[in-house]
Design a protein around this motif. Structure first.
Motif, mmCIF file in Angstrom:
data_model
loop_
_atom_site.group_PDB
_atom_site.id
_atom_site.type_symbol
_atom_site.label_atom_id
_atom_site.label_comp_id
_atom_site.label_asym_id
_atom_site.label_seq_id
_atom_site.Cartn_x
_atom_site.Cartn_y
_atom_site.Cartn_z
ATOM 1 N N GLY A 134 0.806 -1.208 0.000
ATOM 2 C CA GLY A 134 0.000 0.000 0.000
ATOM 3 C C GLY A 134 0.836 1.255 0.000
ATOM 4 N N GLY A 135 0.125 2.361 0.128
ATOM 5 C CA GLY A 135 0.784 3.657 0.148
ATOM 6 C C GLY A 135 -0.244 4.754 0.000
ATOM 7 N N PRO A 136 0.205 5.993 -0.049
ATOM 8 C CA PRO A 136 -0.718 7.118 -0.190
ATOM 9 C C PRO A 136 -1.414 7.130 -1.547
ATOM 10 C CG PRO A 136 1.563 7.889 -0.063
ATOM 11 C CD PRO A 136 1.595 6.416 0.097
ATOM 12 N N ASN A 137 -2.716 7.414 -1.513
ATOM 13 C CA ASN A 137 -3.507 7.475 -2.745
ATOM 14 C C ASN A 137 -3.571 8.928 -3.208
ATOM 15 O OD1 ASN A 137 -5.369 7.358 -4.777
ATOM 16 N ND2 ASN A 137 -6.998 6.442 -3.561
ATOM 17 N N SER A 138 -3.035 9.174 -4.369
ATOM 18 C CA SER A 138 -3.043 10.516 -4.924
ATOM 19 C C SER A 138 -3.775 10.486 -6.256
ATOM 20 C CB SER A 138 -1.603 11.008 -5.104
ATOM 21 O OG SER A 138 -1.607 12.279 -5.720
ATOM 22 N N ASN A 139 -4.977 11.045 -6.262
ATOM 23 C CA ASN A 139 -5.783 11.089 -7.488
ATOM 24 C C ASN A 139 -5.989 9.713 -8.113
ATOM 25 O OD1 ASN A 139 -6.053 13.927 -7.356
ATOM 26 N ND2 ASN A 139 -4.002 14.147 -8.236
ATOM 27 N N GLY A 140 -6.253 8.727 -7.272
ATOM 28 C CA GLY A 140 -6.557 7.394 -7.760
ATOM 29 C C GLY A 140 -5.361 6.504 -7.995
ATOM 30 N N THR A 141 -4.169 7.031 -7.787
ATOM 31 C CA THR A 141 -2.970 6.207 -7.933
ATOM 32 C C THR A 141 -2.344 5.989 -6.563
ATOM 33 O OG1 THR A 141 -2.537 7.096 -10.131
ATOM 34 C CG2 THR A 141 -0.686 6.041 -8.998
ATOM 35 N N ILE A 142 -2.162 4.723 -6.215
ATOM 36 C CA ILE A 142 -1.531 4.390 -4.944
ATOM 37 C C ILE A 142 -0.032 4.295 -5.215
ATOM 38 C CG2 ILE A 142 -1.439 2.765 -3.040
ATOM 39 C CD1 ILE A 142 -4.317 1.905 -3.935
ATOM 40 N N ALA A 143 0.696 5.215 -4.634
ATOM 41 C CA ALA A 143 2.121 5.312 -4.939
ATOM 42 C C ALA A 143 2.950 5.226 -3.665
ATOM 43 C CB ALA A 143 2.392 6.625 -5.669
ATOM 44 N N GLY A 144 4.232 5.410 -3.815
ATOM 45 C CA GLY A 144 5.115 5.380 -2.664
ATOM 46 C C GLY A 144 6.081 4.215 -2.750
ATOM 47 N N GLU A 145 7.310 4.497 -2.345
ATOM 48 C CA GLU A 145 8.351 3.464 -2.421
ATOM 49 C C GLU A 145 8.608 2.800 -1.078
ATOM 50 O OE1 GLU A 145 11.751 5.252 -4.206
ATOM 51 O OE2 GLU A 145 10.644 5.877 -5.992
ATOM 52 N N ASP A 146 7.949 3.298 -0.030
ATOM 53 C CA ASP A 146 8.170 2.714 1.292
ATOM 54 C C ASP A 146 7.497 1.351 1.410
ATOM 55 O OD1 ASP A 146 9.598 4.934 2.175
ATOM 56 O OD2 ASP A 146 7.788 5.935 2.913
ATOM 57 N N ILE A 147 8.181 0.426 2.018
ATOM 58 C CA ILE A 147 7.614 -0.896 2.292
ATOM 59 C C ILE A 147 6.620 -0.760 3.446
ATOM 60 C CG2 ILE A 147 8.164 -3.172 3.241
ATOM 61 C CD1 ILE A 147 10.827 -2.986 1.665
ATOM 62 N N ILE A 148 5.429 -1.336 3.262
ATOM 63 C CA ILE A 148 4.389 -1.267 4.287
ATOM 64 C C ILE A 148 4.404 -2.565 5.092
ATOM 65 C CG2 ILE A 148 1.918 -0.970 4.697
ATOM 66 C CD1 ILE A 148 3.435 1.427 3.348
ATOM 67 N N THR A 149 4.730 -2.444 6.362
ATOM 68 C CA THR A 149 4.710 -3.614 7.241
ATOM 69 C C THR A 149 3.477 -3.539 8.146
ATOM 70 O OG1 THR A 149 6.041 -2.467 8.910
ATOM 71 C CG2 THR A 149 7.234 -3.810 7.287
ATOM 72 N N PRO A 150 3.015 -4.673 8.645
ATOM 73 C CA PRO A 150 1.856 -4.661 9.547
ATOM 74 C C PRO A 150 2.142 -3.860 10.819
ATOM 75 C CG PRO A 150 2.333 -6.890 8.791
ATOM 76 C CD PRO A 150 3.490 -6.039 8.373
ATOM 77 N N CYS A 151 1.137 -3.128 11.306
ATOM 78 C CA CYS A 151 1.285 -2.392 12.571
ATOM 79 C C CYS A 151 1.383 -3.401 13.722
ATOM 80 C CB CYS A 151 0.100 -1.451 12.776
ATOM 81 S SG CYS A 151 -1.431 -2.268 13.298
ATOM 82 N N GLY A 152 1.683 -2.904 14.896
ATOM 83 C CA GLY A 152 1.840 -3.781 16.044
ATOM 84 C C GLY A 152 0.612 -4.618 16.343
ATOM 85 N N GLY A 153 -0.569 -3.996 16.221
ATOM 86 C CA GLY A 153 -1.806 -4.731 16.492
ATOM 87 C C GLY A 153 -2.015 -5.858 15.504
ATOM 88 N N CYS A 154 -1.696 -5.608 14.263
ATOM 89 C CA CYS A 154 -1.872 -6.644 13.235
ATOM 90 C C CYS A 154 -0.841 -7.751 13.389
ATOM 91 C CB CYS A 154 -1.814 -6.028 11.845
ATOM 92 S SG CYS A 154 -3.300 -5.051 11.499
ATOM 93 N N SER A 209 5.941 -8.021 3.035
ATOM 94 C CA SER A 209 5.585 -6.601 3.078
ATOM 95 C C SER A 209 6.127 -5.936 1.823
ATOM 96 C CB SER A 209 6.191 -5.942 4.322
ATOM 97 O OG SER A 209 5.746 -6.591 5.500
ATOM 98 N N ALA A 210 5.268 -5.146 1.170
ATOM 99 C CA ALA A 210 5.677 -4.558 -0.112
ATOM 100 C C ALA A 210 5.316 -3.082 -0.188
ATOM 101 C CB ALA A 210 5.006 -5.315 -1.257
ATOM 102 N N SER A 211 5.974 -2.424 -1.100
ATOM 103 C CA SER A 211 5.657 -1.020 -1.394
ATOM 104 C C SER A 211 4.425 -0.969 -2.285
ATOM 105 C CB SER A 211 6.841 -0.356 -2.094
ATOM 106 O OG SER A 211 7.097 -1.001 -3.327
ATOM 107 N N ALA A 212 3.949 0.230 -2.544
ATOM 108 C CA ALA A 212 2.745 0.401 -3.366
ATOM 109 C C ALA A 212 2.892 -0.214 -4.746
ATOM 110 C CB ALA A 212 2.410 1.882 -3.484
ATOM 111 N N THR A 213 4.065 -0.116 -5.313
ATOM 112 C CA THR A 213 4.292 -0.655 -6.659
ATOM 113 C C THR A 213 4.636 -2.138 -6.626
ATOM 114 O OG1 THR A 213 6.631 -0.112 -6.540
ATOM 115 C CG2 THR A 213 5.151 1.558 -7.504
ATOM 116 N N GLY A 214 4.949 -2.646 -5.452
ATOM 117 C CA GLY A 214 5.360 -4.036 -5.339
ATOM 118 C C GLY A 214 6.821 -4.251 -5.692
ATOM 119 N N GLU A 215 7.530 -3.168 -5.975
ATOM 120 C CA GLU A 215 8.937 -3.299 -6.376
ATOM 121 C C GLU A 215 9.860 -3.510 -5.190
ATOM 122 O OE1 GLU A 215 9.844 0.096 -8.806
ATOM 123 O OE2 GLU A 215 8.214 -0.370 -10.194
#
Ligand SMILES: [Zn+2]
Length: 149
Positions: free
Chosen positions: A81-101, A120-126
């Protein structure tokens, strides 16, 4: 896990992120949960105007997994995942589960005794980080320390 399966799970998590209900943070996260037999269910974060009622993608997908095949049969969890800007989910940061998850995934792992793999993957999956739940939640709290009922 072979690369093809990993790529498939990341792609499904990214697709799920597009279906998030995140009008307040605009941060879309998707999650794909796979069972032993290759079955996959997905979920996305779901926010609420009462902010504290927001639900993470992982917990959404874990609920679907419980209904589809049972928490004890989970082998892999993918998050993207990542920030949604005008319908495009972008961002190069890897999204890891929060502590609760991480705690919720650990609950599933305790049912099978299997160290669930978390991708855990970035918005692009790269960008991808692959760890087990015991690596993501060392010395975690679990049902094993509760008194028997
Ligand atoms: Zn979470």
């Amino acid at each position: 896990m072979d690369d093809k399966t990993r790529d498939r799970l990341i792609a499904l998590a990214r697709e799920a992120a597009a279906k998030a209900h995140a009008p307040y943070s605009r941060f879309h996260v998707g999650c794909a949960v796979m069972a032993e037999d290759g079955s996959v269910v997905t979920g996305a974060n779901m926010e609420n105007a009462c902010y504290r009622l927001g639900l993470c993608a992982e917990q959404s997908a874990l609920t679907a997994a419980q209904h589809a095949f049972g928490l004890g049969r989970i082998t892999h969890v993918a998050v993207a995942g990542g920030p949604n800007s005008n319908g495009t989910i972008a961002g190069e940061d890897i999204i890891t589960p929060c502590g609760g998850c991480r705690q919720a995934i650990a609950e599933a792992a305790s049912l099978s005794g299997r160290d669930i793999v978390v991708i855990s993957a970035s918005a692009t999956g790269e960008e991808v980080l692959e760890m087990t739940i015991s690596q993501l939640l060392p010395a975690g709290f679990g049902a094993d320390v509760l008194p028997e009922t």
